[in-house]
Structure formats: structure tokens, C-alpha cells
Design an enzyme around this catalytic site. Structure first.
Site, PDB file in Angstrom:
ATOM      1  N   GLY A  71      -8.147  -7.558  -0.620  1.00 11.05           N
ATOM      2  CA  GLY A  71      -8.314  -8.402   0.466  1.00 11.05           C
ATOM      3  C   GLY A  71      -7.605  -9.756   0.693  1.00 11.05           C
ATOM      4  NE  ARG A  93      -4.404  -1.394   1.783  1.00 11.30           N
ATOM      5  CZ  ARG A  93      -5.561  -1.317   2.803  1.00 11.30           C
ATOM      6  NH1 ARG A  93      -5.124  -1.108   3.941  1.00 11.30           N
ATOM      7  NH2 ARG A  93      -6.629  -1.643   2.379  1.00 11.30           N
ATOM      8  CE  LYS A 122     -20.230 -14.371   8.570  1.00 12.13           C
ATOM      9  NZ  LYS A 122     -20.228 -13.058   9.298  1.00 12.13           N
ATOM     10  N   GLY A 162     -12.366  -4.108   1.623  1.00 16.89           N
ATOM     11  CA  GLY A 162     -13.798  -3.603   1.541  1.00 16.89           C
ATOM     12  C   GLY A 162     -14.232  -2.717   0.341  1.00 16.89           C
TER      13      GLY A 162
HETATM   14  C1  3PG Z   1      -8.960  -1.180   5.004  1.00 20.26           C
HETATM   15  O1  3PG Z   1      -7.543  -1.694   5.350  1.00 20.26           O
HETATM   16  O2  3PG Z   1      -9.752  -1.959   4.747  1.00 20.26           O
HETATM   17  C2  3PG Z   1      -9.015   0.135   4.806  1.00 20.26           C
HETATM   18  O3  3PG Z   1      -7.700   0.843   5.496  1.00 20.26           O
HETATM   19  C3  3PG Z   1     -10.209   0.626   5.814  1.00 20.26           C
HETATM   20  O4  3PG Z   1      -9.832   0.492   7.011  1.00 20.26           O
HETATM   21  P1  3PG Z   1     -11.268  -0.051   7.881  1.00 20.26           P
HETATM   22  O5  3PG Z   1     -11.826  -1.181   7.236  1.00 20.26           O
HETATM   23  O6  3PG Z   1     -10.823  -0.298   9.169  1.00 20.26           O
HETATM   24  O7  3PG Z   1     -12.146   0.909   7.932  1.00 20.26           O
HETATM   25 MG    MG Z   2     -11.397  -2.891   6.089  1.00 17.64          MG
END
Ligand code: 3PG
Ligand code: MG
Length: 402
Positions: free
Chosen positions: A359, A40, A191, A382
Site C-alpha cells: 500500500g 505488480r 485510522k 488490503g
Molecule cells: C488492490 O489493488 O488492492 C487489489 O488489486 C484489489 O483491488 P480492490 O481493492 O479493488 O478489490
Molecule cells: Mg484495495
């Protein structure tokens, strides 16, 4: 609506507040906090180098973890600043608060996540111009991702997307609008409820959808299979059934695992971080079929599924992959996920465009050292999921139109 790009900003001598997503994994090693995955940080370097070259004065804002509005020393961004300095070959001044003239984890202030207007005003005092390169946090309507952009814009300042943000929006958005076909989507994860909106949307675009991970078992339940002790969402069986019907309706190949790796969960008297008993997975073995014994749970796809999915991926011109095929953190249940990663890389070498939706799938790619073998791997978790669902991300919506 296309958003203004950092490329088009006039920033010489001006203060540019750049929101980055440096929410990176850190670990204590020999008394020192170290960043264990720099992806990142690295991915923001093109934006930062461009701004440096344009003569901007850069102020970075970021969050780390979920400190819930309190100063939490273990979630300081100091080690991240050190890593950035090393990667960009420049000094990075670290300051220990984010309002006033200082910068530190914006989430040390409860006002950040509350998107408090007064806090956004304070952040905006740091900036003539705002750049958002934090795609991974763009699904959050927080003060540093959304509120501050509104304030800067209201004052007549410009708010632009960074180069990473643009790249994310292009690959997860435009590139999937008119995909070269066949367009094959691989969706995994625990899920159905997490993925149903994405499944629903992609059923309108994809030629084939390949399902893996524990959500398999909710589909299994919907088809009257024996799922044993597998993770399932009995209250989502209708949703799974509707997805199967829609796939049939639209002539989308909808593939579910045909065999699996299962094991018997046994509770131990050890407790995990949340105080729950640690489960040991005993007697992992391949089950050649979809039905499981009452005492066992499915934890990965089996060898026939790996072949079947491999063939589907091999024929693809566009591939989107989001979510692991099994519990890949445990090597006994990782083969399905790693096999998919290898198949995606092989297809990419033959000319397919491969887009990995962030993710856990990116984690698995990194773990198997294959991340350079795909066309694009998202830095969002997310955020990429919400964007693939077709949602407008607040952090993007707040930027100036091009
Ligand atoms: C992440 O790693 O998903 C983003 O930096 C957002 O963080 P958060 O899910 O804690 O809002
Ligand atoms: Mg997150």
C-alpha cells in the site's frame, strides 16, 4: 497448511489459467493510456517465465479498478497487456472478454465480485490447471480468485500458488512467526480502526511498536491530549486505550510521536473529485510536543520523533513497516515517512530483515527510490493488511494443499 506450488505442476501442453493482480496505476499522457508503476506486472514474470519454460499454454486473468460490473473503457486492461508484452519480450494476445475464449477485465462482469458459481464455471472452461499469483487480490472471494479454483479442483484439476504468491506468504507469514529480535514494527496510516487488528496481533510478537500517521491522534485523545483539528476517531478511544494497556502488560515498547508538523486547514471554494471543498494547509510548522492549538491539525511527525524512531529502527534485527507517518503526498508533510524509509534501508544494509506491508508505505518507498533497499516489499494493499491480521485469505484457502 502449505499450498501446492507452481514449481510442482506438470503443465506441458496444458491450459493454465493464471490469476494476476495487474490492478496498476494508469494515466492519460498525450492521448495515450500508460502504466505509471509496473511493479505488480514485473513481479509476476518469474511465474510466467517458469510456466513458459514448462511448456504451458498461459491464459491470464486480471482486474483493473472498480468498474462495478459494467464495461468501462477507461478501465480496459489493453494498455496493461501492452506493457506486459514489452516486459516479457513476447507477444501477448489481448481479447476483449473473459468468458468464452477471451480475456479482459474480469470486473466488467458483475458476477465476478458476486463470486457467481455459473460465471466461475465459465472461467474454469478456460483451464486445465489454475495458478493464483494475485496476492494483492487474494483477500477477495471473487469468481476469478476463489470460485474458479473450487471448480477446477472439483473437476480434479490442480490449483497452485504462483511464485509471487509464495513469496508474499513467506515474508508476511512465516518470516514473522519467529523473527530475529529485536522485532520492531512501524505502523502508520489514518485510522486506528483500520489497524487495530494488526496492532493487537503484533503486540503479541513485537518488541517495539512505533506509531505514526493520523491514528496518533486517537491515541492522543485516549491520553487526554489536545488534538486540535487533527483527524481522529473519538469512538475508537477505548480501543486505543486497550492497546496501550496491552503493550504495558506485555512489556512491548509502544512509541507515539513526541513532536509533530502541524498546519491550519482552510477550506477553499475549489471542489475535489468527490465534490468536497479542497482544503489548503496553511502555515505548516513544527510543534515541539503533543498538544496542538484548536485551529491546527497534525500532518506529520516532527524531527525529535524522527530521531527517536530512527534509533529504535537502527537497533532492530527484524522490521515490519505498514503505513505512512504523515500526509506524504504533500512534500511539506513527507519528511517523517521518507526518514523512516531511509532508516529502514540503513538498518537493512546493516543486516536487518525489512518487510514492507504494501500500500502507501511501498508507494512512499518507490517515491523516494528506495524500494531496492529493503528485504521485501509486498504488492498487496488490503490483502497484506488482512493477512497480517492473521486472517485466512479466500484466494489462498481455495488452492490445493501441497
Ligand atoms: C488492490 O489493488 O488492492 C487489489 O488489486 C484489489 O483491488 P480492490 O481493492 O479493488 O478489490
Ligand atoms: Mg484495495
Amino acid at each position: 497448511m502449505a499450498k501446492l506450488s507452481v514449481n510442482d505442476l506438470e503443465v506441458r501442453g496444458r491450459r493454465v489459467l493464471v490469476r494476476v493482480d495487474y490492478n496498476v496505476p494508469i494515466e492519460e499522457k498525450a492521448g495515450q493510456t500508460v502504466v505509471t508503476d509496473v511493479t505488480r506486472i514485473k513481479e509476476t514474470l518469474p511465474t510466467l517465465e517458469l510456466l513458459i519454460q514448462k511448456g504451458a499454454r498461459i491464459i491470464l486473468a486480471a482486474h483493473l479498478g472498480r468498474p462495478k460490473g459494467k464495461r468501462e473503457p477507461s478501465m480496459s486492461l489493453r494498455p496493461v497487456a501492452a506493457k506486459l508484452s514489452e516486459l516479457i519480450h513476447r507477444p501477448v494476445a489481448f481479447v476483449d472478454d473473459c468468458v468464452g475464449e477471451k480475456v479482459e477485465n474480469v470486473r466488467f462482469h458483475a458476477e465476478e465480485e458476486a463470486n457467481d458459481p455459473a460465471f466461475a464455471e465459465k472461467l474454469a472452461r478456460l483451464a486445465d490447471v489454475y495458478v493464483n499469483d494475485a496476492f494483492g487480490a487474494a483477500h477477495r472471494a471473487h469468481a476469478s480468485t476463489e470460485g474458479v479454483a473450487r471448480v477446477v479442483a472439483r473437476r480434479g484439476g490442480r490449483c497452485a500458488a504462483g511464485l509471487l504468491m509464495q513469496k508474499e506468504l513467506r515474508f508476511l507469514g512465516e518470516e514473522l512467526e519467529q523473527p530475529a529480535r529485536p522485532f520492531v514494527v512501524i505502523l502508520g496510516g489514518a485510522k486506528v480502526s483500520d489497524k487495530i487488528k494488526v496492532i493487537d496481533r503484533l503486540l503479541e510478537k513485537a518488541d517495539a511498536i512505533l506509531i505514526g500517521g493520523a491514528m496518533t491522534y486517537t491515541f492522543g485523545l485516549a491520553q487526554g491530549q489536545q488534538v486540535g483539528k487533527s483527524l481522529v476517531e473519538p469512538d475508537r478511544v477505548d480501543v486505543a486505550r486497550a492497546a496501550l494497556a496491552k503493550a504495558k502488560d506485555r512489556n512491548v515498547r509502544f512509541l507515539l510521536p513526541v513532536d509533530q508538523v502541524a498546519a491550519t486547514p482552510v477550506k477553499t471554494d475549489k471542489l475535489d473529485k468527490k465534490g468536497k471543498p479542497v482544503v489548503e494547509w496553511q502555515q505548516p510548522h513544527t510543534v515541539d510536543g503533543v498538544d496542538l492549538a484548536a485551529a491546527e491539525a497534525g500532518l506529520d511527525v516532527g524531527p525529535r520523533t524522527i530521531r527517536l524512531y530512527g534509533e529504535a529502527v537502527a537497533g532492530a534485527k527484524t522490521i515490519l513497516w505498514n503505513g505512512p507517518m504523515g500526509m506524504f503526498e504533500d512534500p511539506r508533510f513527507a519528511e517523517g515517512t521518507f526518514a523512516v524509509a531511509r532508516a529502514v534501508v540503513a538498518a537493512t544494509q546493516r543486516g536487518a530483515k525489512s518487510i514492507i506491508g504494501g500500500g502507501d508505505s511501498v508507494k512512499a518507498l518507490n517515491k523516494s527510490k528506495l524500494s531496492d533497499g529493503v528485504t521485501f516489499a509486498s504488492t498487496g494493499g488490503g490483502a497484506s493488511l488482512e493477512f497480517l491480521e492473521g486472517q485466512e485469505l479466500p484466494g489462498v484457502a481455495a488452492l490445493s494443499n501441497a
